[in-house]
Write an enzyme that holds these catalytic residues in place. Structure first.
Site, PDB file in Angstrom:
ATOM      1  N   CYS A 143      63.717  35.505  71.729  1.00 50.56           N
ATOM      2  CA  CYS A 143      64.489  35.463  70.495  1.00 50.56           C
ATOM      3  C   CYS A 143      63.796  34.535  69.512  1.00 50.56           C
ATOM      4  O   CYS A 143      63.251  33.499  69.889  1.00 50.56           O
ATOM      5  CB  CYS A 143      65.922  34.976  70.661  1.00 50.56           C
ATOM      6  N   ARG A 158      58.620  37.444  69.782  1.00 50.12           N
ATOM      7  CA  ARG A 158      59.545  36.747  70.669  1.00 50.12           C
ATOM      8  C   ARG A 158      60.707  37.642  71.103  1.00 50.12           C
ATOM      9  O   ARG A 158      61.491  37.272  71.980  1.00 50.12           O
ATOM     10  CB  ARG A 158      60.120  35.518  69.968  1.00 50.12           C
ATOM     11  N   TRP A 214      65.988  39.176  71.907  1.00 53.43           N
ATOM     12  CA  TRP A 214      65.608  39.714  73.212  1.00 53.43           C
ATOM     13  C   TRP A 214      66.859  39.542  74.057  1.00 53.43           C
ATOM     14  O   TRP A 214      67.248  38.414  74.394  1.00 53.43           O
ATOM     15  CB  TRP A 214      64.432  38.928  73.801  1.00 53.43           C
ATOM     16  N   ASN A 263      68.991  31.237  70.472  1.00 56.19           N
ATOM     17  CA  ASN A 263      68.007  31.629  71.467  1.00 56.19           C
ATOM     18  C   ASN A 263      68.360  30.874  72.729  1.00 56.19           C
ATOM     19  O   ASN A 263      68.500  29.656  72.691  1.00 56.19           O
ATOM     20  CB  ASN A 263      66.605  31.231  70.959  1.00 56.19           C
ATOM     21  N   GLY A 264      68.530  31.590  73.851  1.00 52.61           N
ATOM     22  CA  GLY A 264      68.880  30.901  75.103  1.00 52.61           C
ATOM     23  C   GLY A 264      70.077  31.536  75.759  1.00 52.61           C
ATOM     24  O   GLY A 264      70.456  32.667  75.432  1.00 52.61           O
ATOM     25  N   GLU A 278      46.468  40.793  88.519  1.00 48.23           N
ATOM     26  CA  GLU A 278      46.485  40.719  87.058  1.00 48.23           C
ATOM     27  C   GLU A 278      46.240  42.112  86.443  1.00 48.23           C
ATOM     28  O   GLU A 278      46.891  42.499  85.469  1.00 48.23           O
ATOM     29  CB  GLU A 278      45.433  39.699  86.597  1.00 48.23           C
ATOM     30  N   LYS A 288      48.864  44.099  84.052  1.00 47.26           N
ATOM     31  CA  LYS A 288      48.530  44.568  82.697  1.00 47.26           C
ATOM     32  C   LYS A 288      48.864  46.054  82.575  1.00 47.26           C
ATOM     33  O   LYS A 288      49.430  46.471  81.576  1.00 47.26           O
ATOM     34  CB  LYS A 288      47.036  44.378  82.385  1.00 47.26           C
ATOM     35  N   GLU A 336      52.762  46.613  82.524  1.00 49.54           N
ATOM     36  CA  GLU A 336      53.516  46.139  81.352  1.00 49.54           C
ATOM     37  C   GLU A 336      53.159  46.900  80.076  1.00 49.54           C
ATOM     38  O   GLU A 336      53.974  47.002  79.175  1.00 49.54           O
ATOM     39  CB  GLU A 336      53.384  44.628  81.162  1.00 49.54           C
ATOM     40  N   HIS A 338      48.632  47.242 106.728  1.00 52.50           N
ATOM     41  CA  HIS A 338      49.900  46.684 107.198  1.00 52.50           C
ATOM     42  C   HIS A 338      51.089  47.282 106.454  1.00 52.50           C
ATOM     43  O   HIS A 338      52.154  46.672 106.411  1.00 52.50           O
ATOM     44  CB  HIS A 338      49.862  45.150 107.069  1.00 52.50           C
ATOM     45  N   LYS A 369      57.099  37.653  74.118  1.00 56.93           N
ATOM     46  CA  LYS A 369      55.944  36.808  74.377  1.00 56.93           C
ATOM     47  C   LYS A 369      56.317  35.480  75.023  1.00 56.93           C
ATOM     48  O   LYS A 369      55.681  35.027  75.949  1.00 56.93           O
ATOM     49  CB  LYS A 369      55.223  36.558  73.044  1.00 56.93           C
TER      50      LYS A 369
HETATM   51  C1  F6R Z   1      51.719  39.020  81.070  1.00 56.15           C
HETATM   52  C2  F6R Z   1      52.214  37.833  80.412  1.00 56.15           C
HETATM   53  C3  F6R Z   1      53.267  37.044  81.093  1.00 56.15           C
HETATM   54  C4  F6R Z   1      53.042  35.534  80.834  1.00 56.15           C
HETATM   55  C5  F6R Z   1      54.220  34.743  81.419  1.00 56.15           C
HETATM   56  C6  F6R Z   1      54.034  33.246  81.269  1.00 56.15           C
HETATM   57  O1  F6R Z   1      50.734  39.635  80.313  1.00 56.15           O
HETATM   58  O2  F6R Z   1      51.812  37.510  79.321  1.00 56.15           O
HETATM   59  O3  F6R Z   1      53.328  37.320  82.449  1.00 56.15           O
HETATM   60  O4  F6R Z   1      51.851  35.146  81.420  1.00 56.15           O
HETATM   61  O5  F6R Z   1      55.400  35.122  80.780  1.00 56.15           O
HETATM   62  O6  F6R Z   1      53.928  32.895  79.928  1.00 56.15           O
HETATM   63  P1  F6R Z   1      53.263  31.518  79.489  1.00 56.15           P
HETATM   64  O7  F6R Z   1      51.831  31.577  79.855  1.00 56.15           O
HETATM   65  O8  F6R Z   1      53.499  31.436  78.016  1.00 56.15           O
HETATM   66  O9  F6R Z   1      53.995  30.450  80.261  1.00 56.15           O
END
Ligand code: F6R
Length: 606
Positions: A2, A27, A74, A98-99, A478, A482, A485, A501, A601
């Site tokens: 948010c 956000r 969000w 926000n929260g 990772e 990617k 998401e 396994h 984000k």
């Molecule tokens: C995936 C991604 C998230 C962040 C996670 C932690 O692409 O961006 O998994 O890595 O939300 O965020 P930060 O690094 O801001 O603590």
């Protein structure tokens, strides 16, 4: 999660609120809304979806006022629709939040018994009525202090009042909030990014503080409602790094920026003259550190996982890693001789911040590896190692991941050397190799068109797997993260040795499987695992590094070869094709690459 903006000015604020909300969309982007004060009334508009919808659905000329608040959401409580969008307003108070208010159900019951009516399913609406109730018997500062004490959970708030029309109240607990200062106007924002085009003079609120923002003055208060003084920081204004430039998406730009990320990190941390690592003002003696605990979420957690391999290889330190949301609720045995390292791009992730706070309360040694150096995590750590990669706007983390692993690798080298566990000659060789890394990353980025052509196969599949051993295992995780998401394709990352396994049962004819098999100590073992999945019908994309020895395996569908270098550095290079694979696959599907569905984000709720 948010985004909040508030502006108190001597001129109409609508355009600046809209522009700031557009910047804050990273956000949260499931709904948006604005409230302004004019002619003794609160004027509110809100819409499901993006900020653009506000512009399309309303005649904004009618939204007058020199003071206003805005929000991008969000969703936590209540589905993302217009009614649950913020601001939430009564006839005299309007709130953006926000929260999460954890005791909202109980507060709501009490407020309903007093005659208050609720329109939405959100937890935020209780704040609107609670503050109205408290204003019946107290002046503003006292009513705010009382209201904040009644709220449990985390919040950043922006509040405007019909009957006190010259100010905005801002408050923070857990979720970030900043105040900005402009000419004849002042601002409230979730972060400095939203305020950047208007000011570079910022004050960050600390937990449990609140502020009263007027066009010509800002006052700050502690949780007891006592006035306090706060510092004004002057941030560097690098507007350009907040723009997409010639790129179609921020993610594409951020992937291409990775050579610069690594170059900057090298410049900041390596001493070229002495071939050494500089850790300026490292606050502890090396003998005080016997073990390391690395904590993060999502991609940042994957950085921790890779770092574990490096720390174990280069030092004799006992290394543990943890997902922040697990760490914070476990019965941890805190150790005085342990260094607790918190990894976070935003520096605002709620679970990582809570884990740090727990360590601080237990008087542990805390260090953060962050991108945003003004963030809560950075400001509350004993020691900060910034990754200096510039703003990362795409929701999926790319350059910050490389920045994080770079700093963690540099730290592992230095601690290994200081502990006499890494010989000087090897230490300096590794530093030398590191200096060539930006160059190798640049070459790896050129593999672009090959990866683009491969990506449609992933789009056609029901699911996919990413396999690796050693430090390639976190890269597999990772890569899978990617892809899922961005392309919403089911993707599993696995240690290649685990397939027998259980997960091998998932392999069926034509399933795309990415096998990360660089020429390291695990190479032969990984190739055997690869053959096992090929034998069961998988379409294998092998990612390895260039070598004179040909890969001895038949029926590999596609191969990508990254440059060769010291094996410690291969994770950096292996990451890049996986970022591009996810990018191109989402691009072909026409998805919103910088704002994937259901995500945001900065995850400031737990
Ligand atoms: C995936 C991604 C998230 C962040 C996670 C932690 O692409 O961006 O998994 O890595 O939300 O965020 P930060 O690094 O801001 O603590």
């Amino acid at each position: 999660m948010c985004g909040i903006i508030g502006i108190s000015s001597n001129k109409p604020v609508l355009t600046d609120i809209i522009n700031s909300l557009k910047k804050l969309e990273y956000r949260g982007y499931d709904s948006a809304g604005i409230a302004t004060l004019s002619d003794g009334e609160i004027n509110e508009i809100k819409s499901e979806g993006r900020v653009d919808n506000l512009e399309q659905n309303f005649d904004l000329k009618n939204l007058k006022g020199n003071i206003g608040i805005g929000h991008v959401r969000w969703a936590t409580h209540g589905i993302p629709n217009r009614i649950n969008a913020h601001p939430h307003s009564s006839h005299n108070v309007s709130v953006v939040h926000n929260g999460i208010i954890e005791n909202s159900t109980i507060l709501k019951k009490t407020l309903i018994s007093k005659g208050y009516k609720f329109k939405s399913q959100t937890d935020t609406e209780v704040i609107v009525h609670l503050i109205s109730e408290n204003l019946k018997t107290a002046e503003l500062e006292e009513a705010v202090t009382k209201t904040l004490k009644q709220l449990h959970g985390s919040f950043a708030l922006g509040i405007v009042f019909k009957d006190i029309p010259d100010l905005i109240v801002g408050a923070r607990r857990g979720s970030p909030l900043a105040v900005g200062y402009g000419p004849n106007e002042n601002y409230l924002g979730s972060d400095s990014y939203a305020l950047k085009s208007m000011t570079n003079k910022i004050t960050y609120l600390d937990d449990s503080e609140f502020c009263i923002v007027k066009k010509d003055e800002v006052n700050f208060f502690n949780e007891e409602g006592k006035k306090i003084n706060k510092k004004i920081l002057e941030l560097s204004s690098d507007e350009e790094s907040y723009q997409k430039g010639d790129f179609k998406h921020f993610m594409a730009k951020e992937i291409e920026e990775q050579p610069t990320t690594v170059k900057t990190g090298i410049k900041e941390y390596l001493d070229n003259v002495n071939n050494d690592v500089n850790l300026f003002n490292f606050p502890w003696k090396i003998d005080e550190i016997k073990s390391i605990k690395l904590i993060g979420c999502g991609t940042a957690y994957h950085s921790c996982l890779i770092a574990k391999y490096w720390f174990e290889e280069l030092t004799s330190l006992d290394v543990n890693i943890d997902i922040a949301s697990e760490f914070r609720y476990r019965n941890n045995r805190f150790k005085n001789d342990s260094l607790y390292i918190f990894v976070s791009q935003s520096g605002e992730t709620a679970d990582t911040y809570a884990a740090l706070d727990l360590c601080n309360k237990n008087k542990m040694k805390t260090c953060s590896v962050v991108n945003v150096i003004e963030s809560s995590i950075a400001r509350n750590s004993n020691y900060v190692l910034p990754i200096h990669c510039g703003p990362e706007i795409g929701v999926a983390s790319t350059k910050a991941f490389l920045g994080q692993i770079l700093v963690l690798y540099i730290l592992a080298l230095k601690l290994g050397f200081l502990k006499n566990e890494l010989e000087k000659i090897k230490y300096q060789e590794k530093i030398k190799d590191l200096k060539n890394l930006p160059n190798l990353i640049e070459k790896t980025l050129l593999l672009d068109s090959h990866i683009q052509s491969i990506s449609s196969t992933f789009n056609e599949a029901k699911g996919s797997m990413f396999l690796g051993r050693g430090s390639s295992y976190p890269i597999a995780l990772e890569g899978a993260l990617k892809l899922k998401e961005l392309s919403y394709i089911h993707a599993e990352g696995y240690p290649a040795g685990e397939m027998k396994h259980g997960p091998l049962a998932l392999i069926e004819e034509g399933m795309p499987v990415v096998v990360l098999a660089p020429r390291d100590n695990y190479y032969k073992k990984t190739i055997s695992n690869m053959q096992e999945v090929i034998a069961r019908g998988a379409k294998v994309l092998l990612i390895t590094n260039k070598s004179d020895d040909e890969v001895v395996s038949e029926n590999i569908w596609e191969t990508i070869e990254v440059e060769s270098t010291n094996k410690d550095l291969l994770p950096f290079l292996l990451t890049i094709p996986l970022q591009k694979l996810a990018y191109y696959s989402a691009l072909k599907k026409g998805y919103d690459i910088d704002k994937p569905r259901n995500l945001a984000k900065s995850v400031t709720v737990e």
